[in-house]
Design a protein around this motif. Structure first.
Motif, mmCIF file in Angstrom:
data_model
loop_
_atom_site.group_PDB
_atom_site.id
_atom_site.type_symbol
_atom_site.label_atom_id
_atom_site.label_comp_id
_atom_site.label_asym_id
_atom_site.label_seq_id
_atom_site.Cartn_x
_atom_site.Cartn_y
_atom_site.Cartn_z
ATOM 1 N N LYS A 1 2.330 6.832 -6.684
ATOM 2 C CA LYS A 1 1.266 7.780 -7.057
ATOM 3 C C LYS A 1 1.743 9.217 -6.786
ATOM 4 C CE LYS A 1 -3.498 9.079 -5.972
ATOM 5 N NZ LYS A 1 -4.671 8.799 -5.103
ATOM 6 N N LYS B 1 -6.957 17.857 -6.583
ATOM 7 C CA LYS B 1 -6.615 16.731 -5.715
ATOM 8 C C LYS B 1 -5.791 17.210 -4.526
ATOM 9 C CE LYS B 1 -6.624 13.332 -9.469
ATOM 10 N NZ LYS B 1 -5.831 12.336 -10.220
ATOM 11 N N GLU C 1 0.830 -1.206 0.000
ATOM 12 C CA GLU C 1 0.000 0.000 0.000
ATOM 13 C C GLU C 1 0.865 1.257 0.000
ATOM 14 O OE1 GLU C 1 -0.402 -2.584 2.004
ATOM 15 O OE2 GLU C 1 -2.267 -3.403 1.147
ATOM 16 N N LYS C 2 1.958 1.223 0.780
ATOM 17 C CA LYS C 2 2.835 2.395 0.837
ATOM 18 C C LYS C 2 3.603 2.570 -0.472
ATOM 19 C CE LYS C 2 3.522 2.863 5.804
ATOM 20 N NZ LYS C 2 4.472 2.834 6.941
ATOM 21 N N THR D 1 2.470 12.756 3.420
ATOM 22 C CA THR D 1 2.057 12.062 2.197
ATOM 23 C C THR D 1 0.678 12.580 1.785
ATOM 24 O OG1 THR D 1 0.925 10.233 3.308
ATOM 25 C CG2 THR D 1 3.305 10.008 2.963
ATOM 26 N N CYS D 2 0.132 11.999 0.739
ATOM 27 C CA CYS D 2 -1.205 12.412 0.281
ATOM 28 C C CYS D 2 -2.281 12.094 1.317
ATOM 29 C CB CYS D 2 -1.548 11.725 -1.038
ATOM 30 S SG CYS D 2 -0.558 12.305 -2.425
ATOM 31 N N GLU D 3 -2.033 11.091 2.147
ATOM 32 C CA GLU D 3 -3.036 10.676 3.128
ATOM 33 C C GLU D 3 -2.803 11.332 4.485
ATOM 34 O OE1 GLU D 3 -2.876 6.448 3.148
ATOM 35 O OE2 GLU D 3 -3.466 6.249 1.046
ATOM 36 N N LYS D 4 -1.597 11.172 5.030
ATOM 37 C CA LYS D 4 -1.276 11.739 6.338
ATOM 38 C C LYS D 4 0.246 11.707 6.514
ATOM 39 C CE LYS D 4 -1.718 7.259 8.643
ATOM 40 N NZ LYS D 4 -2.328 6.498 9.750
ATOM 41 N N ARG D 5 0.714 12.277 7.590
ATOM 42 C CA ARG D 5 2.145 12.203 7.901
ATOM 43 C C ARG D 5 2.452 10.818 8.440
ATOM 44 N NH1 ARG D 5 5.988 16.047 8.591
ATOM 45 N NH2 ARG D 5 7.882 15.348 9.657
ATOM 46 N N ILE D 6 3.502 10.183 7.943
ATOM 47 C CA ILE D 6 3.822 8.823 8.369
ATOM 48 C C ILE D 6 5.265 8.731 8.870
ATOM 49 C CG2 ILE D 6 2.179 7.764 6.786
ATOM 50 C CD1 ILE D 6 4.564 7.081 4.945
ATOM 51 N N MET E 1 1.378 4.152 -2.863
ATOM 52 C CA MET E 1 1.199 5.564 -2.547
ATOM 53 C C MET E 1 2.419 6.382 -2.979
ATOM 54 S SD MET E 1 0.358 7.346 1.136
ATOM 55 C CE MET E 1 1.816 6.601 1.898
#
Length: 357
Positions: A23, A55, A16-17, A108-113, A20
């Protein structure tokens, strides 16, 4: 202030990462190419991304991309990017350590990781200096290589000048028969080229056979393999040269400015091969880079007559015959490359305009 780049591998990112990261790279590449044709690029801010797409994309990456595209268009006149990796500055990319484990965190596009990283033994020292504040973090870049993901982090730090005799200067002469000869006064260190010449001939012979079989892809892989081998050898040579300088308290290294020597100094034994084919320029870059880390200054001199000049001041191309030097005026004898490296240390031909460090 010296700058180094640490290349750290992300520890087994999930599918998944990885998806991402790819992408994000695709979005960033498309955005960078759009910026190249954007009329308001000079004054662009992170808000300009809304003109490109609706986006969600981290403003930290957007700002870094704008800065880099502005620079590349201004200095390199870039027309198109095939791939533009996501970059971060030192405010939004962090290196952390928990229970002896290192990790990096970034938006990232989703959240900070937060992502654990693989740290080699020699990299621990630099990361610890970064965490303690002894080194300053610069930009970071997330990139993929051979299906493995890495982060490249630039770091700058203060270096104390090398202690020792301020009059000690080392001259380094590079060549074909001797890859390098380093001299400090009358003390010299040789790096013979016989073994490397043999390896290069093997690579060349293999590619001739592959060429006859028209295996072009294998030829390209062979060239890449030889290039990596050359780079590794130059790294080892430069490390030994710097260690030799540090052990003797040298504060300044001088080398010849090889600019423009690409099509000269050819080897008679190996037609078509020259100083550039061994990448002596790369060797000099590694020496300068490692010297900076050790607090040793580097200067470049004009290469004119360094191999023909005797210590008595007489210069004649007949003074040198392969590895032997014998002055036709005073009779002084020496190894030709040792004589040249001593002349380089003395800068007998004057300093060049090449940037020193």
């Amino acid at each position: 202030m010296p700058i180094i780049t640490l290349k750290l591998e992300l520890q087994k990112p999930t599918k998944e990462k990885v998806k991402m990261y790819r992408k994000m790279t695709e979005m960033n590449t498309a955005f960078a190419n759009w910026l190249l044709n954007f009329e308001g690029l000079k004054a662009a801010t992170s808000k300009v991304f809304k003109l490109y797409s609706d986006k969600l994309f981290p403003s930290a990456i957007v700002n870094q991309t704008i800065r880099e595209v502005q620079s590349k268009k201004r200095h390199q006149n870039t027309k198109k990017f095939l791939r533009f990796w996501c970059g971060f500055n030192n405010q939004n990319f962090k290196v952390e350590k928990e229970n002896d484990l290192y990790k990096v965190s970034f938006p990232t596009c989703e959240k900070r990781i937060g992502v654990p990283i693989i740290v080699k033994s020699y990299q621990q020292k630099w990361l610890d200096e970064l965490l303690s504040g002894e080194a300053k973090q610069g930009k970071a870049e997330l990139y993929e290589k051979r299906r493995r993901w890495f982060v490249a982090i630039t770091m700058s730090f203060e270096v104390k000048p090398q202690s020792g005799n301020q009059n000690l200067i080392m001259g380094v002469d590079v060549g074909l028969r001797q890859l390098a000869v380093a001299s400090i006064g009358t003390t010299s260190m040789f790096f013979h080229g016989n073994e490397t010449a043999y390896t290069r001939r093997r690579f060349a012979s293999l590619r001739r056979k592959l060429g006859q079989a028209k295996k072009l892809q294998t030829i390209r892989k062979s060239k890449q393999k030889e290039s990596q081998w050359m780079k590794d050898t130059n790294h080892k040579l430069s490390r030994q040269i710097i260690n030799f300088a540090m052990e003797n308290g040298v504060h300044l290294i001088r080398m010849e400015d090889l600019t423009g020597i690409r099509h000269s100094a050819k080897s008679r034994k190996e037609a078509g091969r020259n100083l550039h084919s061994w990448s002596h320029y790369q060797l000099q870059e590694f020496i300068q880079y490692k010297a900076g880390l050790a607090g040793i200054k580097v200067e470049y001199i004009n290469p004119k007559r360094t191999s023909q000049m005797c210590k008595c001041g007489h210069a004649d191309k007949r003074n040198r015959k392969q590895d032997a030097f014998c002055c036709r005026k005073c009779g002084y004898k020496s190894h030709a490359d040792v004589n040249a490296s001593i002349n380089i240390a003395k800068a007998i031909s004057g300093l060049s305009n090449k940037k020193s460090a």
